[in-house]
Design a protein around this motif. Sequence first.
Motif, PDB file in Angstrom:
ATOM      1  N   LEU A  41      -1.633  22.023 -12.428  1.00 11.41           N
ATOM      2  CA  LEU A  41      -3.084  22.232 -12.425  1.00 11.41           C
ATOM      3  C   LEU A  41      -3.485  23.677 -12.733  1.00 11.41           C
ATOM      4  CD1 LEU A  41      -4.035  20.076  -9.304  1.00 11.41           C
ATOM      5  CD2 LEU A  41      -3.896  19.388 -11.705  1.00 11.41           C
ATOM      6  N   MET A  42      -2.511  24.550 -12.917  1.00 12.13           N
ATOM      7  CA  MET A  42      -2.747  25.944 -13.304  1.00 12.13           C
ATOM      8  C   MET A  42      -3.689  26.665 -12.336  1.00 12.13           C
ATOM      9  SD  MET A  42      -0.771  25.996 -15.775  1.00 12.13           S
ATOM     10  CE  MET A  42       0.044  24.848 -16.908  1.00 12.13           C
ATOM     11  N   ALA A  43      -3.476  26.476 -11.030  1.00 13.80           N
ATOM     12  CA  ALA A  43      -4.281  27.135 -10.003  1.00 13.80           C
ATOM     13  C   ALA A  43      -3.420  28.171  -9.290  1.00 13.80           C
ATOM     14  CB  ALA A  43      -4.817  26.113  -9.004  1.00 13.80           C
ATOM     15  N   GLY A  44      -4.050  29.293  -8.861  1.00  9.81           N
ATOM     16  CA  GLY A  44      -3.311  30.390  -8.256  1.00  9.81           C
ATOM     17  C   GLY A  44      -3.474  30.476  -6.749  1.00  9.81           C
ATOM     18  N   PRO A  45      -3.054  31.595  -6.148  1.00 12.32           N
ATOM     19  CA  PRO A  45      -3.115  31.778  -4.693  1.00 12.32           C
ATOM     20  C   PRO A  45      -4.523  31.653  -4.107  1.00 12.32           C
ATOM     21  CG  PRO A  45      -1.672  33.420  -5.678  1.00 12.32           C
ATOM     22  CD  PRO A  45      -2.338  32.707  -6.812  1.00 12.32           C
ATOM     23  N   LYS A  46      -5.556  32.092  -4.847  1.00 10.77           N
ATOM     24  CA  LYS A  46      -6.919  31.983  -4.314  1.00 10.77           C
ATOM     25  C   LYS A  46      -7.308  30.519  -4.119  1.00 10.77           C
ATOM     26  CE  LYS A  46      -8.727  36.337  -6.193  1.00 10.77           C
ATOM     27  NZ  LYS A  46      -9.676  36.962  -7.139  1.00 10.77           N
ATOM     28  N   LEU A  48      -5.268  28.043  -3.744  1.00 15.09           N
ATOM     29  CA  LEU A  48      -4.432  27.540  -2.660  1.00 15.09           C
ATOM     30  C   LEU A  48      -5.026  27.907  -1.308  1.00 15.09           C
ATOM     31  CD1 LEU A  48      -1.799  26.213  -1.684  1.00 15.09           C
ATOM     32  CD2 LEU A  48      -0.673  28.428  -1.963  1.00 15.09           C
ATOM     33  N   GLY A  49      -5.495  29.135  -1.169  1.00 12.21           N
ATOM     34  CA  GLY A  49      -6.100  29.567   0.078  1.00 12.21           C
ATOM     35  C   GLY A  49      -7.368  28.784   0.410  1.00 12.21           C
ATOM     36  N   ILE A  50      -8.205  28.518  -0.608  1.00  8.04           N
ATOM     37  CA  ILE A  50      -9.435  27.748  -0.391  1.00  8.04           C
ATOM     38  C   ILE A  50      -9.111  26.320   0.034  1.00  8.04           C
ATOM     39  CG2 ILE A  50     -11.459  26.761  -1.530  1.00  8.04           C
ATOM     40  CD1 ILE A  50     -11.533  29.300  -3.271  1.00  8.04           C
ATOM     41  N   ILE A  51      -8.162  25.688  -0.677  1.00 10.93           N
ATOM     42  CA  ILE A  51      -7.786  24.300  -0.377  1.00 10.93           C
ATOM     43  C   ILE A  51      -7.276  24.178   1.052  1.00 10.93           C
ATOM     44  CG2 ILE A  51      -6.122  22.469  -0.899  1.00 10.93           C
ATOM     45  CD1 ILE A  51      -6.330  23.328  -3.849  1.00 10.93           C
ATOM     46  N   TRP A 100      -7.783  21.219  -9.275  1.00 10.68           N
ATOM     47  CA  TRP A 100      -7.569  21.591  -7.883  1.00 10.68           C
ATOM     48  C   TRP A 100      -8.738  21.167  -7.001  1.00 10.68           C
ATOM     49  CZ3 TRP A 100     -10.723  24.834  -5.053  1.00 10.68           C
ATOM     50  CH2 TRP A 100     -11.583  25.681  -5.756  1.00 10.68           C
ATOM     51  N   ILE A 101      -9.896  20.905  -7.584  1.00 14.69           N
ATOM     52  CA  ILE A 101     -11.038  20.406  -6.820  1.00 14.69           C
ATOM     53  C   ILE A 101     -10.736  19.015  -6.268  1.00 14.69           C
ATOM     54  CG2 ILE A 101     -13.454  19.712  -6.932  1.00 14.69           C
ATOM     55  CD1 ILE A 101     -13.103  22.695  -6.998  1.00 14.69           C
ATOM     56  N   TRP A 102     -10.080  18.175  -7.104  1.00 10.82           N
ATOM     57  CA  TRP A 102      -9.699  16.841  -6.641  1.00 10.82           C
ATOM     58  C   TRP A 102      -8.634  16.925  -5.556  1.00 10.82           C
ATOM     59  CZ3 TRP A 102     -12.311  12.586  -7.033  1.00 10.82           C
ATOM     60  CH2 TRP A 102     -13.180  12.399  -8.126  1.00 10.82           C
ATOM     61  N   ARG A 107      -7.026  16.455   0.081  1.00 10.85           N
ATOM     62  CA  ARG A 107      -6.540  17.139   1.273  1.00 10.85           C
ATOM     63  C   ARG A 107      -7.579  17.091   2.399  1.00 10.85           C
ATOM     64  NH1 ARG A 107      -2.056  18.602   3.264  1.00 10.85           N
ATOM     65  NH2 ARG A 107      -2.585  20.761   3.745  1.00 10.85           N
ATOM     66  N   PHE A 108      -8.856  17.081   2.031  1.00 11.47           N
ATOM     67  CA  PHE A 108      -9.933  16.940   3.015  1.00 11.47           C
ATOM     68  C   PHE A 108      -9.772  15.618   3.768  1.00 11.47           C
ATOM     69  CE2 PHE A 108     -14.060  15.344   4.283  1.00 11.47           C
ATOM     70  CZ  PHE A 108     -14.678  16.437   4.875  1.00 11.47           C
ATOM     71  N   THR A 109      -9.546  14.532   3.019  1.00  6.86           N
ATOM     72  CA  THR A 109      -9.370  13.218   3.635  1.00  6.86           C
ATOM     73  C   THR A 109      -8.123  13.171   4.506  1.00  6.86           C
ATOM     74  OG1 THR A 109     -10.445  12.183   1.732  1.00  6.86           O
ATOM     75  CG2 THR A 109      -9.153  10.751   3.172  1.00  6.86           C
ATOM     76  N   ASP A 110      -7.057  13.734   3.997  1.00  9.18           N
ATOM     77  CA  ASP A 110      -5.793  13.781   4.740  1.00  9.18           C
ATOM     78  C   ASP A 110      -5.960  14.521   6.054  1.00  9.18           C
ATOM     79  OD1 ASP A 110      -3.089  13.820   5.457  1.00  9.18           O
ATOM     80  OD2 ASP A 110      -2.681  15.597   4.247  1.00  9.18           O
ATOM     81  N   ARG A 111      -6.589  15.688   6.015  1.00  6.83           N
ATOM     82  CA  ARG A 111      -6.761  16.495   7.219  1.00  6.83           C
ATOM     83  C   ARG A 111      -7.796  15.901   8.166  1.00  6.83           C
ATOM     84  NH1 ARG A 111      -2.318  18.745   8.123  1.00  6.83           N
ATOM     85  NH2 ARG A 111      -1.878  16.735   7.147  1.00  6.83           N
ATOM     86  N   MET A 112      -8.773  15.161   7.637  1.00  3.07           N
ATOM     87  CA  MET A 112      -9.709  14.466   8.514  1.00  3.07           C
ATOM     88  C   MET A 112      -8.941  13.438   9.345  1.00  3.07           C
ATOM     89  SD  MET A 112     -13.245  12.411   7.675  1.00  3.07           S
ATOM     90  CE  MET A 112     -12.448  11.157   6.652  1.00  3.07           C
TER      91      MET A 112
END
Length: 395
Positions: A41-46, A48-51, A100-102, A107-112
């Motif tokens: 998904l070509m996403a970086g540490p920022k 990852l931190g938000i997710i 990374w938005i998806w 992850r929101f559902t998983d953590r809920m």
Amino acid sequence: MLKTILALPRAVWLIGLISLVNDSASEMLYPLMPLYLASVLMAGPKALGIIEGIAEATSSIFKLVSGVIVDRTKKAKPWIVLGYTLAGIGRPLIAIANSWIWVLAIRFTDRMGKGLRSSPRDALLAESVNENQRGVTFGLHRSMDNAGAVIGPLLAAIFLSIGTPLKDIFLWAIVPAIITFTLALCIKEPQKEAVPQASKFSWSLQGMPDQFKRYLVVAGIFALANSSDMFLLLRAREAGVPQEQIPLLWAAISLITTVFGTPLSALSDSFGRKRFILIAWIAFALFYIAMGFPGITTYQIFALFGIYGLFKAATEGVEKALVADMAPKGLAGTAFGWFNLITGLMLFPASFIFGWIYESIAPLYAFLFSGGCALVAFLLMAFWVYRNKAHCDVV
């Protein structure tokens, strides 16, 4: 000690088995998340931190909600089943995410799901045993949970070694999800001691001892130091640990926690929770400071991760046993809810700040920030939480 462990109630062992299977799925995917975000998904540490920050904050909010509700309804099983079901549905969906938005939404559902099950599960464990067995009970649960965290990364390593695409590995998580759901349906709740109930739901800390409130403050400061473990795996990869060894490194941490979690937590029943927590927190601070230094070798990383495994073994069960010790009768769910809420909510700023410093300034300063927060928490735990108390250890 072995006799005491074997004599624990069936519900304790069943919950431990559920956590083992569930964590096998979760930890099979966890060490792959930084790789998936970066390479697919070509996403970086920022990102990852938000997710991770939003995901864990979500989990924490629902831990308080479910904790208060379970104290009111005296029913833990429905929330445990629902929580594991949501997590089981969410993980395989990461395979079809195209941004990374998806991944954040999944992850929101998983953590809920985790939030809905955690406080009811912890309250059920606390109510299933006598007070002098809480350390060994929570230690056994965390050891079985971490046994799954050994199995999961090993499975991930096997999949990677045979060339299985990352997306396909995520799809395999549906199998343990089905097993977990089936086992959760078999839980039988213990008979609960009758206690007076409030006439309405209470979301406040009213009725909680001052010592518990101070402990929440300190636990929150320490949580600010404890950003997502994914950054540790990212740091290890950047320091030269081969991609196929990343899951094995994570499995090694979980193996250490599995082996030492139960005996260390059991010792806290007589030795005292405070001593264990203080020793573990100072070890955590030194671990983070050492991880940040440039030029760290792969051998040093493996040694440091071993220390990190001992830190987790000495705190995961003991911290929960301490919460159960401090909680008034009939408010165990609410106490666990508040503890999980505070520590979890702080993971959002912890992961966001850590990721920002890591990417925008330098990894060294990110790790120094976490180490510094841990040292502050250590001092407050040592000299503030137990003030005005005749003895310093809760047994």
